[in-house]
Scaffold this motif. Structure first.
Motif, PDB file in Angstrom:
ATOM      1  N   ILE A  47      10.906  -3.266   4.103  1.00 27.02           N
ATOM      2  CA  ILE A  47       9.822  -4.237   3.992  1.00 27.02           C
ATOM      3  C   ILE A  47      10.346  -5.599   4.453  1.00 27.02           C
ATOM      4  N   GLN A  62       6.738   3.167  12.300  1.00 32.41           N
ATOM      5  CA  GLN A  62       7.839   4.057  11.962  1.00 32.41           C
ATOM      6  C   GLN A  62       8.710   4.190  13.200  1.00 32.41           C
ATOM      7  N   ILE A  83      12.470   3.058   3.644  1.00 37.29           N
ATOM      8  CA  ILE A  83      11.333   2.147   3.676  1.00 37.29           C
ATOM      9  C   ILE A  83      11.903   0.731   3.778  1.00 37.29           C
ATOM     10  N   LEU A 125      10.501   3.703   7.916  1.00 33.50           N
ATOM     11  CA  LEU A 125       9.114   3.266   7.781  1.00 33.50           C
ATOM     12  C   LEU A 125       9.199   1.759   7.533  1.00 33.50           C
ATOM     13  N   HIS A 147       9.765  -9.585   5.108  1.00 37.67           N
ATOM     14  CA  HIS A 147       8.895 -10.586   4.476  1.00 37.67           C
ATOM     15  C   HIS A 147       9.514 -11.969   4.612  1.00 37.67           C
ATOM     16  N   TYR A 165       6.741 -10.961  -0.462  1.00 31.55           N
ATOM     17  CA  TYR A 165       7.217  -9.737  -1.090  1.00 31.55           C
ATOM     18  C   TYR A 165       6.471  -9.536  -2.410  1.00 31.55           C
ATOM     19  N   PRO A 166       5.845  -8.372  -2.605  1.00 32.54           N
ATOM     20  CA  PRO A 166       5.022  -8.190  -3.805  1.00 32.54           C
ATOM     21  C   PRO A 166       5.850  -8.101  -5.076  1.00 32.54           C
ATOM     22  N   LEU A 218       2.554  -1.865   9.972  1.00 33.92           N
ATOM     23  CA  LEU A 218       3.365  -0.739   9.489  1.00 33.92           C
ATOM     24  C   LEU A 218       3.702   0.133  10.680  1.00 33.92           C
ATOM     25  N   ASP A 239       2.183  -5.456  -8.264  1.00 30.40           N
ATOM     26  CA  ASP A 239       1.204  -5.991  -7.313  1.00 30.40           C
ATOM     27  C   ASP A 239       0.632  -4.925  -6.390  1.00 30.40           C
ATOM     28  N   LYS A 240      -0.472  -5.302  -5.741  1.00 34.60           N
ATOM     29  CA  LYS A 240      -1.079  -4.524  -4.671  1.00 34.60           C
ATOM     30  C   LYS A 240      -1.260  -5.521  -3.536  1.00 34.60           C
ATOM     31  N   GLN A 241      -0.626  -5.302  -2.410  1.00 35.73           N
ATOM     32  CA  GLN A 241      -0.667  -6.306  -1.347  1.00 35.73           C
ATOM     33  C   GLN A 241      -0.862  -5.675   0.012  1.00 35.73           C
ATOM     34  N   PRO A 242      -1.564  -6.376   0.915  1.00 33.43           N
ATOM     35  CA  PRO A 242      -1.751  -5.814   2.257  1.00 33.43           C
ATOM     36  C   PRO A 242      -0.486  -5.883   3.111  1.00 33.43           C
ATOM     37  N   LEU A 243      -0.316  -4.873   3.943  1.00 28.26           N
ATOM     38  CA  LEU A 243       0.732  -4.872   4.962  1.00 28.26           C
ATOM     39  C   LEU A 243       0.132  -5.468   6.230  1.00 28.26           C
ATOM     40  N   LEU A 244       0.810  -6.436   6.817  1.00 28.98           N
ATOM     41  CA  LEU A 244       0.334  -6.997   8.080  1.00 28.98           C
ATOM     42  C   LEU A 244       0.546  -5.990   9.202  1.00 28.98           C
TER      43      LEU A 244
END
Lengths: 309, 309
Positions: B108, B45, B106, B24, B110, B31-32, B43, B36-41
């Motif tokens: 991420i 899989q 997962i 994913l 960034h 990087y949060p 996503l 934090d709560k941050q938007p994914l540009l």
């Protein structure tokens, strides 16, 4: 209240309009640094989203709930929809948007204090507008629950609820468009302390609450995480401590669950002090399990906790 | 080499045994932090895992590849398997383990420099043992590619390959059980610089390489990220700079893709200097797209890059 008498007996305890989402939820022992590679102790997927998880809370507790919102016609959307159907939430108001992607969130729980990091991807569909809201569904519940995901649709729904004499619970996490208007229509704004202080313009919660009370809600409810929650009604302040949770696994969705329980308590006719206690107990029990929904308790589990204290 | 003459003409260019996984993959601007709560540009899989992505590299480049490994019989496992089938990789050696969960990661991405954070959950199945390795498949390729996911199975496969005169490429990322034995059997250890220095006991790569060369591989290849790669053969050092990538979107899987290309280049009979250049070009092109596999180029794309420089 004349309008209320005219409508048929309510079909649902709670009708919710707002955010639904597919959550990928992992646990790590320590939150990884920006260039780390770390094992996940667990990884699950489940439905999420503020109002969606709140409506699941209502049905888990034995009530009837209907969800209004949007998903795309992709794999995540199908799972999001199925997660509501499986919990007995009516998806009569869930619009499946052709050719669009759905909202998905990655939630990483870590540490021993229920910390979590959330990364979310919005759906690609356009927001619901006032004209997209099915009035019949909005007025078919005893209580209306709104978040700000579709702000103009939420405003329209709040107006219809007001005309029909249906109390509205509003979940607002951060400043944004139409917040003023929605708060002006809300009977019960239920907001996190951080937002309350920011919107109220003071680090003193009592002072901050005045700005909300000037809008004449029936009550302002402020959620304070592990410290519990506080309600402000006219010149009265009601403080409800949080219930201790063992084990505290994951706080993801605890706020959403609090909202659902609070709205359902209103539908059941609970008075404000008891409803705060009820919602706090439901939210605490949720935190025993990983993810926003797995730990939502049944009414029997809640009553056992309330009777035991 | 007598054993080589006895076996039928190879069915595959590369046979790989090791890790396969469902990835994913999200992008965030920053990087949060831990709460934090941050938007994914974005996503997405897609299939991942060291050797699995390497075998997909082989087929994308026009070669024939077979994967040996394990998945659970859950949703992630079905997707992992399908991601190999869709790329034309033979899953004749992929064991679907009943009642078990599959490996998921997962990732991420960034920042602007291709940084990424990875969190992974192992499958619940037991590791493959020596007795679980299908000898017929191991000796049906021109080249054998191994990672350390199933260490005892990898050792057995390396022994069979040695007996059959099949060169073995070994991908080792970190110290672990059976590393010494596997390196002693490897014709081409292809390892990241960090591991090379750690295992070789020196921050000086040339000194560190000696410990590997004492085991008499045909060559030690060290991958160095954006700086390229270096091969050590006896007293010779061959340095290959990385190809610049525009846009550099995601380095996830760049190492896996390098391994796949290097193994395929061996199967095609490329000499070492050209094979380094070839694998570096393939790995660079991969980084144009999000996720471990989306950006893996075709042979034509690689040749265009190699001819243009």
């Amino acid at each position: 209240m004349a309008a209320m008498a005219e409508r048929p007996s309510p079909e649902y305890d709670v009708v919710g309009l707002g955010c639904c989402c597919w959550d990928l939820v992992g646990i790590v022992e320590h939150y990884p640094g920006p260039d780390d590679k770390q094992p996940l102790l667990e990884l699950i997927q489940q439905g999420g989203g503020l109002v969606a998880t709140a409506t699941v809370t209502v049905t888990r507790l034995g009530g009837k709930a209907c969800f209004i919102g949007r998903v795309g016609d992709d794999e995540w959307g199908a799972k999001t929809r199925q997660s509501l159907v499986a919990e007995g939430v009516s998806v009569a108001g869930l619009q499946v948007m052709e050719g669009h992607t759905s909202q998905v969130a990655i939630c990483i729980a870590h540490g021993t204090g229920g910390q979590r990091t959330i990364m979310y991807k919005y759906g690609s569909w356009p927001l619901m507008e006032a004209g997209d809201v099915p009035r019949r569904l909005v007025v078919s519940g005893k209580v209306l629950l709104l978040d700000l995901h579709h702000p103009r649709a939420a405003l329209q729904a709040a107006r219809w609820a007001q005309q029909a004499g249906i109390p509205t619970v509003v979940d607002i996490e951060r400043p944004g468009p139409h917040v003023d208007e929605l708060l002006a229509l809300a009977d019960y704004p239920v907001v996190p302390e951080r937002f309350a202080c920011r919107y109220g313009g003071s680090d003193d919660l009592g002072l901050a609450a005045r700005r909300f009370l000037d809008l004449h809600p029936r009550a302002l409810v402020v959620t304070q995480g592990e410290r519990g929650c506080t309600a402000f009604v006219d010149d009265q302040v009601i403080y409800q401590p949080a219930f201790p949770v063992q084990p505290l696994v994951d706080t993801t969705g605890a706020g959403d669950v609090f909202h659902g329980a609070f709205a359902y308590g209103l539908a059941l006719g609970y008075d404000l002090p008891y409803n705060l206690r009820f919602a706090a107990a439901v939210a605490a029990l949720k935190c025993r399990k990983l993810g926003g929904r797995a730990g939502i308790p049944t009414m029997n589990e809640v009553l056992r906790l309330l009777d035991g204290t």
